[in-house]
Scaffold this motif. Structure first.
Motif, mmCIF file in Angstrom:
data_model
loop_
_atom_site.group_PDB
_atom_site.id
_atom_site.type_symbol
_atom_site.label_atom_id
_atom_site.label_comp_id
_atom_site.label_asym_id
_atom_site.label_seq_id
_atom_site.Cartn_x
_atom_site.Cartn_y
_atom_site.Cartn_z
ATOM 1 N N ARG A 90 0.831 -1.213 0.000
ATOM 2 C CA ARG A 90 0.000 0.000 0.000
ATOM 3 C C ARG A 90 0.865 1.264 0.000
ATOM 4 O O ARG A 90 0.525 2.276 0.595
ATOM 5 C CB ARG A 90 -0.952 0.036 1.191
ATOM 6 C CG ARG A 90 -1.928 -1.079 1.227
ATOM 7 C CD ARG A 90 -3.066 -0.814 0.294
ATOM 8 N NE ARG A 90 -4.049 -1.887 0.438
ATOM 9 C CZ ARG A 90 -4.772 -2.324 -0.538
ATOM 10 N NH1 ARG A 90 -4.656 -1.790 -1.735
ATOM 11 N NH2 ARG A 90 -5.631 -3.276 -0.357
ATOM 12 N N SER A 91 1.959 1.180 -0.693
ATOM 13 C CA SER A 91 2.899 2.289 -0.773
ATOM 14 C C SER A 91 2.825 2.902 -2.177
ATOM 15 O O SER A 91 3.178 2.242 -3.156
ATOM 16 C CB SER A 91 4.315 1.787 -0.500
ATOM 17 O OG SER A 91 5.253 2.756 -0.822
ATOM 18 N N PRO A 92 2.367 4.149 -2.285
ATOM 19 C CA PRO A 92 2.247 4.750 -3.616
ATOM 20 C C PRO A 92 3.591 4.860 -4.351
ATOM 21 O O PRO A 92 3.673 4.578 -5.539
ATOM 22 C CB PRO A 92 1.671 6.135 -3.351
ATOM 23 C CG PRO A 92 1.126 6.101 -1.987
ATOM 24 C CD PRO A 92 1.867 5.030 -1.245
ATOM 25 N N HIS A 93 4.641 5.267 -3.643
ATOM 26 C CA HIS A 93 5.931 5.402 -4.322
ATOM 27 C C HIS A 93 6.492 4.031 -4.683
ATOM 28 O O HIS A 93 7.146 3.876 -5.709
ATOM 29 C CB HIS A 93 6.911 6.210 -3.478
ATOM 30 C CG HIS A 93 7.285 5.580 -2.184
ATOM 31 N ND1 HIS A 93 6.471 5.641 -1.078
ATOM 32 C CD2 HIS A 93 8.362 4.858 -1.816
ATOM 33 C CE1 HIS A 93 7.039 4.990 -0.080
ATOM 34 N NE2 HIS A 93 8.192 4.505 -0.493
ATOM 35 N N GLY A 94 6.247 3.028 -3.858
ATOM 36 C CA GLY A 94 6.685 1.667 -4.195
ATOM 37 C C GLY A 94 5.946 1.126 -5.404
ATOM 38 O O GLY A 94 6.539 0.481 -6.274
ATOM 39 N N ALA A 95 4.646 1.410 -5.472
ATOM 40 C CA ALA A 95 3.863 0.967 -6.628
ATOM 41 C C ALA A 95 4.324 1.679 -7.896
ATOM 42 O O ALA A 95 4.409 1.067 -8.965
ATOM 43 C CB ALA A 95 2.378 1.207 -6.382
ATOM 44 N N ALA A 96 4.651 2.968 -7.775
ATOM 45 C CA ALA A 96 5.110 3.714 -8.949
ATOM 46 C C ALA A 96 6.467 3.196 -9.422
ATOM 47 O O ALA A 96 6.687 3.032 -10.636
ATOM 48 C CB ALA A 96 5.202 5.202 -8.622
ATOM 49 N N LEU A 97 7.369 2.926 -8.490
ATOM 50 C CA LEU A 97 8.676 2.391 -8.870
ATOM 51 C C LEU A 97 8.553 0.998 -9.469
ATOM 52 O O LEU A 97 9.224 0.671 -10.455
ATOM 53 C CB LEU A 97 9.619 2.372 -7.668
ATOM 54 C CG LEU A 97 10.134 3.728 -7.214
ATOM 55 C CD1 LEU A 97 10.893 3.590 -5.899
ATOM 56 C CD2 LEU A 97 11.009 4.348 -8.275
ATOM 57 N N SER A 98 7.699 0.161 -8.892
ATOM 58 C CA SER A 98 7.531 -1.178 -9.448
ATOM 59 C C SER A 98 6.812 -1.120 -10.789
ATOM 60 O O SER A 98 7.040 -1.963 -11.653
ATOM 61 C CB SER A 98 6.781 -2.078 -8.472
ATOM 62 O OG SER A 98 5.472 -1.602 -8.271
ATOM 63 N N PHE A 99 5.957 -0.114 -10.986
ATOM 64 C CA PHE A 99 5.318 0.081 -12.290
ATOM 65 C C PHE A 99 6.382 0.348 -13.357
ATOM 66 O O PHE A 99 6.377 -0.270 -14.422
ATOM 67 C CB PHE A 99 4.329 1.253 -12.211
ATOM 68 C CG PHE A 99 3.564 1.507 -13.468
ATOM 69 C CD1 PHE A 99 2.392 0.824 -13.716
ATOM 70 C CD2 PHE A 99 4.006 2.438 -14.393
ATOM 71 C CE1 PHE A 99 1.665 1.063 -14.875
ATOM 72 C CE2 PHE A 99 3.303 2.668 -15.551
ATOM 73 C CZ PHE A 99 2.123 1.984 -15.793
ATOM 74 N N ALA A 100 7.313 1.251 -13.051
ATOM 75 C CA ALA A 100 8.377 1.584 -14.001
ATOM 76 C C ALA A 100 9.305 0.399 -14.242
ATOM 77 O O ALA A 100 9.653 0.083 -15.389
ATOM 78 C CB ALA A 100 9.167 2.790 -13.500
ATOM 79 N N PHE A 101 9.699 -0.277 -13.171
ATOM 80 C CA PHE A 101 10.576 -1.439 -13.306
ATOM 81 C C PHE A 101 9.878 -2.563 -14.064
ATOM 82 O O PHE A 101 10.480 -3.216 -14.920
ATOM 83 C CB PHE A 101 11.029 -1.916 -11.920
ATOM 84 C CG PHE A 101 11.930 -3.101 -11.973
ATOM 85 C CD1 PHE A 101 13.242 -2.963 -12.394
ATOM 86 C CD2 PHE A 101 11.474 -4.360 -11.617
ATOM 87 C CE1 PHE A 101 14.086 -4.056 -12.452
ATOM 88 C CE2 PHE A 101 12.302 -5.460 -11.671
ATOM 89 C CZ PHE A 101 13.610 -5.315 -12.089
ATOM 90 N N GLY A 102 8.620 -2.798 -13.758
ATOM 91 C CA GLY A 102 7.859 -3.840 -14.451
ATOM 92 C C GLY A 102 7.709 -3.546 -15.927
ATOM 93 O O GLY A 102 7.758 -4.454 -16.764
ATOM 94 N N ALA A 103 7.527 -2.267 -16.271
ATOM 95 C CA ALA A 103 7.420 -1.896 -17.686
ATOM 96 C C ALA A 103 8.730 -2.162 -18.411
ATOM 97 O O ALA A 103 8.740 -2.683 -19.532
ATOM 98 C CB ALA A 103 7.031 -0.429 -17.820
ATOM 99 N N ALA A 104 9.842 -1.825 -17.777
ATOM 100 C CA ALA A 104 11.148 -2.045 -18.416
ATOM 101 C C ALA A 104 11.435 -3.529 -18.596
ATOM 102 O O ALA A 104 11.830 -3.975 -19.689
ATOM 103 C CB ALA A 104 12.245 -1.384 -17.585
ATOM 104 N N VAL A 105 11.217 -4.302 -17.554
ATOM 105 C CA VAL A 105 11.508 -5.736 -17.625
ATOM 106 C C VAL A 105 10.524 -6.441 -18.539
ATOM 107 O O VAL A 105 10.907 -7.275 -19.370
ATOM 108 C CB VAL A 105 11.516 -6.352 -16.209
ATOM 109 C CG1 VAL A 105 11.612 -7.858 -16.276
ATOM 110 C CG2 VAL A 105 12.653 -5.785 -15.400
ATOM 111 N N GLY A 106 9.242 -6.109 -18.413
ATOM 112 C CA GLY A 106 8.229 -6.740 -19.263
ATOM 113 C C GLY A 106 8.420 -6.404 -20.729
ATOM 114 O O GLY A 106 8.243 -7.261 -21.602
ATOM 115 N N GLY A 107 8.795 -5.164 -21.011
ATOM 116 C CA GLY A 107 9.078 -4.787 -22.401
ATOM 117 C C GLY A 107 10.266 -5.530 -22.957
ATOM 118 O O GLY A 107 10.268 -5.957 -24.118
#
Length: 145
Positions: free
Chosen positions: A95-112
């Motif tokens: 439930r951490s907004p900054h953690g979710a935002a960072l994992s969103f960016a990391f997930g996009a890079a790795v998933g791409g």
């Protein structure tokens, strides 16, 4: 360079010029790309219809460029799946907004990255000279302007 000019330069400027010369020699192959990075005149605006026109006009490099464009869809899909899933897990467990935002960016890079790897094998891009087709499109676009 005269001694007066060399003495007038600061300590840091002298060392910076030395580093620029040192790394410039080691990365001199980047000069091969200067015509793409710093063109004499800017490229005209282009969209997918211009790319389709090139694909239709060039029987050698056109199909390769078309395959590359289809492969990008895998990368985009992988980025979306990676970003949403990792951000969802991060939000669910922390439930951490900054953690979710960072994992969103990391997930996009790795998933791409994984999406592009899947596309590489699905379309067998490792057998094609994709860079040559992109360079030919760039040159065709410059001549067209």
């Amino acid at each position: 360079m005269s001694e007066e000019q060399q003495e007038s330069k600061s300590f840091f400027r002298q060392h910076w010029e030395g580093y620029k010369e040192f790394w410039g020699e080691r990365f001199s192959f980047l000069d091969n790309y200067s015509r793409f990075l710093y063109p004499e005149k800017p490229l005209p605006h282009w969209d997918s219809s211009v790319v389709e026109e090139f694909i239709a006009s060039d029987p050698i490099h056109g199909p390769t460029l078309k395959t590359c464009r289809e492969a990008t869809k895998f990368g985009v899909a992988g980025a979306v799946v990676g970003a949403v899933s990792t951000a969802g897990y991060a939000w669910k467990w922390s439930r951490s907004p900054h953690g979710a935002a960072l994992s969103f960016a990391f997930g996009a890079a790795v998933g791409g990255t994984f999406g592009l790897e899947i596309a590489n094998h699905y379309y067998q891009l490792y057998r094609l000279d994709t860079m040559a087709s992109q360079v030919k499109f760039y040159e065709w676009l410059q001549k067209r302007a």
